[in-house]
Design an enzyme around this catalytic site. Structure first.
Site, short mmCIF file in Angstrom:
data_model
loop_
_atom_site.label_atom_id
_atom_site.label_comp_id
_atom_site.label_asym_id
_atom_site.label_seq_id
_atom_site.Cartn_x
_atom_site.Cartn_y
_atom_site.Cartn_z
N GLY A 163 -3.54 -1.10 10.74
CA GLY A 163 -3.57 -0.27 12.08
C GLY A 163 -3.98 1.09 11.74
O GLY A 163 -4.75 1.78 12.18
N SER A 206 5.96 -3.91 9.63
CA SER A 206 5.28 -4.99 9.13
C SER A 206 4.22 -4.36 8.31
O SER A 206 4.06 -3.19 8.16
CB SER A 206 4.76 -5.94 10.20
OG SER A 206 3.55 -5.60 10.56
N VAL A 207 3.66 -5.43 7.67
CA VAL A 207 2.49 -5.08 6.53
C VAL A 207 1.40 -4.56 7.52
O VAL A 207 0.41 -3.71 6.86
CB VAL A 207 2.18 -6.16 5.88
CG1 VAL A 207 1.56 -7.44 6.67
CG2 VAL A 207 1.17 -5.90 4.73
N LYS A 208 1.12 -4.93 8.70
CA LYS A 208 0.05 -4.62 9.59
C LYS A 208 0.02 -3.06 9.93
O LYS A 208 -1.10 -2.83 10.39
CB LYS A 208 -0.12 -5.36 10.86
CG LYS A 208 -0.26 -7.07 10.55
CD LYS A 208 -1.63 -7.08 9.43
CE LYS A 208 -1.96 -8.65 9.41
NZ LYS A 208 -2.56 -9.25 10.37
N ASP A 209 1.00 -2.58 9.85
CA ASP A 209 1.15 -0.88 9.87
C ASP A 209 -0.19 -0.38 9.00
O ASP A 209 -0.66 0.60 9.52
CB ASP A 209 2.44 -0.45 9.49
CG ASP A 209 3.59 -0.84 10.42
OD1 ASP A 209 3.46 -1.27 11.42
OD2 ASP A 209 4.65 -0.44 10.17
#
Length: 440
Positions: A132, A126-129
């Site tokens: 993070g 996901s884009v949230k990697d």
């Protein structure tokens, strides 16, 4: 167990945290025991002392200062160096592909060019990697955290996966506070990466004593842990300002009229918007927000869906976007247009994306595309214009939910109607009242 008994049990376990937590002298299982007991123990200030939820107020002076202070410049151009062997999965975060969605455009009878920015190609899905990795790296550089520390994060899942992946590689111990609504696939992924998952009620308001955000604050104090806090951490929009947006500019050659993104924390849309507006004169930013959330502006947009009646406080099934508060990392001044979406059109559009483009996207991607389609049709955006849509995650997270026909039917979504939208031109717009109607 009664509240009094739980409090007594919690007092007893507090002795476990004496000594240097970050040095790894205590087993992670000890802290997991405390976390599980605390989740089931009502907050008692006489035992725990004062614990406050963070004050989220939308983009403020503090996050603006950090946003400018922590900038390091754009990522190197040219995509991933495939001829080289990577040192870790963190090297496979970013440089995601863009796809021209000509087949979907034909099916939906859209005349403008539509492009998909496929963030599910990131290593964790996901884009949230991106955030993070960035938030952990910023905390390391500042000296706030070091290997062996306990990281705690309230999340709807994808940020949790990104953090868990980075934590597994870098040697941190991870506790995730996650609302019950979120999929089992997300839970299992984070568990496999070594995290402890603490579930909280979906219906809890963000600042309620039983919310995932409040529990994270309690746990951080009790366990001497660190909440990096995606909702107010400048590393969130910075990951997109210096990474995602730079890639979009390179991939489109700077030729882009509209950029459409869904809004969750708001870090993606804010970071991308600020950079795109610097580099592409005249570009317009469109943000998509589900009914039930309060992020859209003006506030009156959030009141009620004319078509379904869903409004502020309505529980919605699409995961990972929308909130009942305004995160600090969203700068609404960077957003030109808002579009609201309902669950049914979002899941139907997700099926259309998969069917016609073969892109194995997640539920919020369906919402983003549904919002983009509504915006394109209602604003008569035609030939010669280029619209890009950011697809945040993959179908991997939702195989037991919106990818499952039985789950869809059990939750009131007619697969007969959805399949018809995939097979019959014009039926999606007719069913969800898109063409010729402005429901905003």
């Amino acid at each position: 167990m009664s509240a009094m008994a739980m409090t007594t049990s919690l007092r007893a376990t507090r002795s476990l945290r004496t000594g240097p937590v970050a040095c790894g002298l205590r087993r992670f299982s000890d802290y997991i025991e405390i976390a599980r007991k605390m989740k089931d123990t009502p907050y008692n200030p006489a035992v725990e002392g004062e614990v406050k939820c963070p004050d989220y107020v939308g983009w403020d002076a503090a996050v603006d200062s950090d946003f400018h202070k922590l900038q390091t410049g754009p990522w190197k151009k040219g995509g991933r160096p495939y001829e080289q062997i990577c040192d870790s999965a963190l090297d496979l975060v970013g440089f995601t592909p863009m796809v021209r969605m000509s087949r979907l455009a034909k099916h939906l009878e859209v005349d403008c060019e539509i492009l998909g920015k496929c963030e599910f190609f990131n290593a964790g899905g996901s884009v949230k990697d991106r955030i993070g990795k960035r938030m952990i790296e910023e905390a390391e550089k500042s000296g706030r955290i070091k290997k062996g520390d306990i990281l705690i994060e309230p999340t709807s899942g994808n940020t949790g996966i990104g953090l868990c992946m980075a934590a597994a590689i870098k040697g941190y111990r991870m506790i995730i506070c996650l609302p019950m609504k979120m999929s089992g696939e997300k839970v299992n992924t984070m568990k496999t990466l070594g995290a402890e998952i603490i579930r909280t009620p979906t219906e809890a308001a963000w600042n309620a004593l039983d919310s995932h955000i409040y529990l994270s604050a309690r746990l951080a104090k009790e366990l001497n842990g660190h909440v990096l806090d995606q909702y107010k951490n400048a590393g969130n929009p910075l990951a997109h300002y210096e990474g995602t947006a730079e890639e979009i500019i390179e991939q489109t050659g700077g030729k882009l009229d509209y950029m459409v993104m869904s809004a969750g924390t708001g870090g993606t849309v804010t970071g991308c918007a600020l950079k795109l507006k610097e580099k592409i004169p005249g570009i317009k930013i469109v943000a998509v927000d589900p009914y039930g959330s309060i992020l859209a502006a003006p506030d009156s947009m959030n009141d009620k869906s004319v078509r379904t009646g869903a409004g502020v406080g309505t529980q919605y099934q699409v995961e990972g976007i929308g909130y009942d508060f305004i995160p600090t990392v969203i700068d609404k001044r960077a957003i030109d247009y808002w579009v609201k979406t309902d669950d049914d059109e979002s899941f139907a559009m997700g099926r259309n994306l998969i069917r016609h483009e073969g892109l194995l996207i997640g539920g919020s991607c369906g919402a983003t595309m549904a919002g983009a389609f509504r915006f394109i049709k209602e604003n008569k955006i035609g030939a010669g214009k280029r619209v890009a849509i950011l697809f945040a995650d993959s179908s991997r997270n939702y195989m037991s939910k919106n990818m499952d026909d039985s789950w869809m039917e059990a939750n009131g979504f007619s697969m007969k109607e959805i399949n018809r939208t995939c097979n019959e031109k014009g039926y999606y717009a007719k069913l969800y009242k898109v063409a010729g109607m402005c429901l905003r």
